[in-house]
Design a protein around this motif. Sequence first.
Motif, mmCIF file in Angstrom:
data_model
loop_
_atom_site.group_PDB
_atom_site.id
_atom_site.type_symbol
_atom_site.label_atom_id
_atom_site.label_comp_id
_atom_site.label_asym_id
_atom_site.label_seq_id
_atom_site.Cartn_x
_atom_site.Cartn_y
_atom_site.Cartn_z
ATOM 1 N N ARG A 30 0.542 35.113 5.227
ATOM 2 C CA ARG A 30 0.695 36.173 6.220
ATOM 3 C C ARG A 30 -0.584 36.418 7.001
ATOM 4 O O ARG A 30 -0.578 37.033 8.054
ATOM 5 N N GLU A 33 -0.532 32.603 9.431
ATOM 6 C CA GLU A 33 0.481 32.387 10.475
ATOM 7 C C GLU A 33 0.172 33.028 11.829
ATOM 8 O O GLU A 33 0.394 32.396 12.855
ATOM 9 N N PRO A 34 -0.287 34.314 11.829
ATOM 10 C CA PRO A 34 -0.472 34.923 13.144
ATOM 11 C C PRO A 34 -1.490 34.177 13.999
ATOM 12 O O PRO A 34 -1.474 34.297 15.215
ATOM 13 N N PHE A 35 -2.385 33.437 13.356
ATOM 14 C CA PHE A 35 -3.456 32.803 14.112
ATOM 15 C C PHE A 35 -3.139 31.357 14.473
ATOM 16 O O PHE A 35 -3.548 30.860 15.503
ATOM 17 N N GLU A 83 13.105 29.684 16.755
ATOM 18 C CA GLU A 83 13.407 31.077 17.056
ATOM 19 C C GLU A 83 13.967 31.156 18.464
ATOM 20 O O GLU A 83 13.333 30.732 19.417
ATOM 21 N N GLY A 85 15.606 33.810 21.177
ATOM 22 C CA GLY A 85 15.832 35.221 21.487
ATOM 23 C C GLY A 85 15.354 36.126 20.361
ATOM 24 O O GLY A 85 15.963 37.151 20.081
ATOM 25 N N GLY A 86 14.270 35.732 19.693
ATOM 26 C CA GLY A 86 13.720 36.554 18.616
ATOM 27 C C GLY A 86 14.393 36.325 17.277
ATOM 28 O O GLY A 86 13.956 36.857 16.269
ATOM 29 N N VAL A 87 15.460 35.534 17.233
ATOM 30 C CA VAL A 87 16.202 35.334 15.986
ATOM 31 C C VAL A 87 15.949 33.928 15.452
ATOM 32 O O VAL A 87 16.070 32.946 16.184
ATOM 33 N N ARG A 88 15.599 33.842 14.173
ATOM 34 C CA ARG A 88 15.343 32.544 13.570
ATOM 35 C C ARG A 88 16.665 31.844 13.275
ATOM 36 O O ARG A 88 17.562 32.415 12.659
ATOM 37 N N THR A 327 21.876 44.856 1.939
ATOM 38 C CA THR A 327 21.762 43.642 2.744
ATOM 39 C C THR A 327 21.806 42.399 1.854
ATOM 40 O O THR A 327 21.115 42.334 0.847
ATOM 41 N N ARG A 342 32.037 45.064 16.265
ATOM 42 C CA ARG A 342 31.474 43.807 16.739
ATOM 43 C C ARG A 342 31.631 42.707 15.683
ATOM 44 O O ARG A 342 31.482 42.941 14.496
ATOM 45 N N GLU A 349 23.526 34.135 7.657
ATOM 46 C CA GLU A 349 22.669 35.244 8.101
ATOM 47 C C GLU A 349 22.745 36.383 7.087
ATOM 48 O O GLU A 349 23.629 36.413 6.241
ATOM 49 N N ASP A 350 21.796 37.331 7.204
ATOM 50 C CA ASP A 350 21.823 38.530 6.363
ATOM 51 C C ASP A 350 22.745 39.565 6.984
ATOM 52 O O ASP A 350 22.692 39.796 8.191
ATOM 53 N N GLN A 352 24.791 43.625 6.289
ATOM 54 C CA GLN A 352 24.887 44.844 5.481
ATOM 55 C C GLN A 352 26.335 44.936 5.007
ATOM 56 O O GLN A 352 27.240 45.174 5.809
#
Lengths: 366, 387
Positions: A30, A33-35, A83, A85-88, A327, A342, A349-350, A352
Motif C-alpha cells: 500500500r 502502489e501509489p508511487f 480498471e 470507469g473506476g471499476v476493476r 457484502t 436495478r 463482483e461483490d 450486498q
Amino acid sequence: MIDSMLSGSLNRALGSRLVNALTAPHGVDRFLEPFNPMWSVDKIRARIESITRPTADSVSLRMRPNRHWKGFLAGQYVRVQVEIGGVRRSRCYSLSDAQAAHDGLIEITVKAQDEGLVSAYLNRNARVGMVIGLSQAEGEFVLPQAVSAPLMLIAGGSGITPIMAMLRTLARGGHAGVLSLLYYVRNAADTIFADELIELFGAQPEWKLRVIRTRESGGSRFGRAHLDGLVQDLAAAEIYVCGPAALIDAVSALCAELGCESRLRLERFTATSTSAPADPDTISGELRFVRSERYAANDGRSLLDQAEAAGLRPESGCRMGICHSCTCRKTSGVVRDLRSGRLSSSGEEDIQICVSAAVGDVTLDI
Amino acid sequence: MARSKSLSTPRNPSSKLPGKAAASVSSNPMIAALSASQIEAFGRELDALRERVLADLGERDAAYIRRIVKLQRSLEIAGRGLLQFGFLPPAWLGGVAALATSKILDNMEIGHNVMHGQYDWMQDPALNSKNFDWDTACPGDQWRHSHNVMHHTYTNVLGVDRDVGYGLLRMDEKQPWRPQYLANPLMAFGLAALFQYGVALHDVEFDRVIAGKRSWRDAKPVLQGVWKKVRRQWLKDYALFPLLAGPFAGFTLAGNASANLIRNFWSFTIIFCGHFPADVQTFDKSELANETRGHWYLRQLLGSANIEGGKLFHVMSGNLSFQIEHHLFPDLPGHRYAEIASEVREICGRYGLPYNTGSLARQFGSVLRRIAELALPPRSAMLPVAA
C-alpha cells in the motif's frame, strides 16, 4: 544473475516481519502502489511495451511483467485486470507468443467481442506505458512434454491465440514433426495472424494449414470432411481445439464417435451459458452457496433471508443496505437491488446480500 | 466473531423498502407533523438523489480517493522520516505535523469512508470495506459493527446507539442524571485525548459489562481483538520507529505520541459536532418499531448536524462535516456530499424540516455547553432522575 540476487534480497527485505510491522496495518504494497503500480511485494503487474493490430477488431499487447511473473507454457492463459470507469474488471486471455520470447516480453491478443466490456476497452484504450494486473499463467491446455504423435490443432476465431503460442514455441524449438492446423474465421479480414501463419507453415515441410472462411462463399462450419488431407488417422493424433462452444461440441462429438476423446484437449473461450438470462419479473432459478455447498430454489426474497433459511449464518448487520456487513462475492448470476430495482451485471463482483434478490441462477461465495 | 445483539430481533428490511406505507406514529414532534404519505414522498426524493449519484460514480471518484491515498502515504513517509531526526526542532515540528495530518486523512477521509463501503463498487481489494484496516487502535472489523451497524442503523436512539456518550458521558437530558456525571467535562476531555482507545473499546461495551447486562464471555474476544491491534500500533509508534532513531528515540516517540494526540482531539471534535450540537434530536427505542425507509431518513436528518467550512476543512474532516448527507447516504463517496448538500437542504425546506448547520466554532461551542450543562442535575422535577 546479479539481478535475481538483488531481486531476491529485495523480496526478503520487503517481505520481512520488520517492514511489515513498520507499515502496519496497511502493509508494504500500500506504500508502493501509489508511487509506481509496477512495484509490489507479491502482485504481478505488467507494463504494455508495444501494440499491434493483427486485424481491425483485435489487438496484440506485448507486455513486460514485473519480477513476480513465473513464466508460462504455450497454450496457457492469464487473468488480466484493468480498471474501466473506476471499476476493476478481470478477464482471461490466452498468451499468444512463444514460451521463451527473445525479449522477455509476454503477449496477449484480444479480439473485441460484441458487448465485451474489457475486450472493447483494450482494443480502444490500450496505450504503451499502461500498467495492468495479471495472474500467474493457468490452464491445462498445453502441449505434451515431448511431442511424438502427429498434432491436429483446430481453432475458431480468437481461439487461434493459445494455438499461436504453441506454433511459435514449436517453430522456435525446431519441431519438424507432423502438424496440421484447421482454422475457422468469418472472412479474410477477420483472420488473426494470417501473414505469420503463412510464413510459419511455408517454412515447415511437415506442417499443413487449412483456413476456412465460414461467412464467405463455399465456407461452412466444422465437418469431418475438413480434416481430409490434414490428418491421416485422427484417432492416432493429439487433438487440440479452441474456439466457440459450437466448434468444440462438434469436435468432441466426432472424437467420441471415433473413441479418441482421451487424446482431445479443449479450451472454451466463451462461458457455457446453460441458461438464458432470466426474466426479471418472474421468480426463478437456483441459489448456490458454493463454500458451504448448499443449494436452494430461489423464492424471490433477499439473498440474506434465503441464505439464513438454508441454515447458513452469513455475517449481517443493518439488513437495509447501509452497513455493508453482509457484502459477499457473487461469482455468477444477475441480482436485483431491492431498493432501486436495478439489475447487476452477470459477472463476478461483490454484492450486498440483504438488499439483493436473485434473477435466475445465482452463485455466491458463502 | 461473537457478537452480542443489542436488539433481539433483526429488523425486517422489506418494511423499510419503498412502496410500503405505514402510519406516521412518532413521539418526535418533527416526525409526527408529517403524514405517512409525506414521509414516503420525502424518502422517495432522497432515494432518487442517491440513485442519481450512484449512476454517476466512476473514474472521477476513483481518481479522487487514489489521490487522497497517495497524499496520505506521502505524508506518512515524510512524517516518519522527519521524526527520525526529531532532535532537530524543525524536523520534529514538521514530522509531527505531517504524521498527524497523515493519521487524520487515514482515519477520516480514507478509513472511515472506505470502511463504509463507499468505494466497494471499484472492486479494488485495497479500497474494499471488508479488508480495510486503519492507523488507529480500533480494529477495522469491530468498527464496522459498532459504527456501521449500531450507530448508522440506530442513529441517536437512546440505549442502542452507543455513540451517544460512549457509555461514559451524559449527552442527552433524557439520560438519567447520576452524581458521576459531575465529571462530564473532565471525562469528555479524557475521552478526547484518548479518543482512539475510546473508539477501540466501543464494541467491548464496558459499561454494560459492569452493569451486568453483558457477560464477560461475550466481551472477552472483543477485548482480545482490541489488544492485538493496540499491540501492533504501540510496536510501530512507540518501539520500532523510535528504536530506528537510535540515540534520538525519545524525540521520535514523543513525536509519534503527539501526532496521535492531535488526531485524537481533532476526530473527537468533528465527531461530537456531528450529533451533539443543540437542536439535534435523540429518539426512543419505540421509534424503531415499523420504521419505513422514509422514516429512517427523517431520523438520520434530525439526528445529525453539519459544520461549515472550506474545501480543506471538509477533506480533513473526512467530509463528516456533511454529517447530514453522510447519515442519509453513508455509502456514497464522501467527496460527493458537498455536491448534493444544497439539494438535500432544498428538499428538507420543502417538507418544513430543519437542516442543522453552523460554523465549527458555533457547533463545537454548542457541544461544550451541552457537556457542561448536562453535568449538573436537571433543574426541573419533570425530568427523570435516577433513583
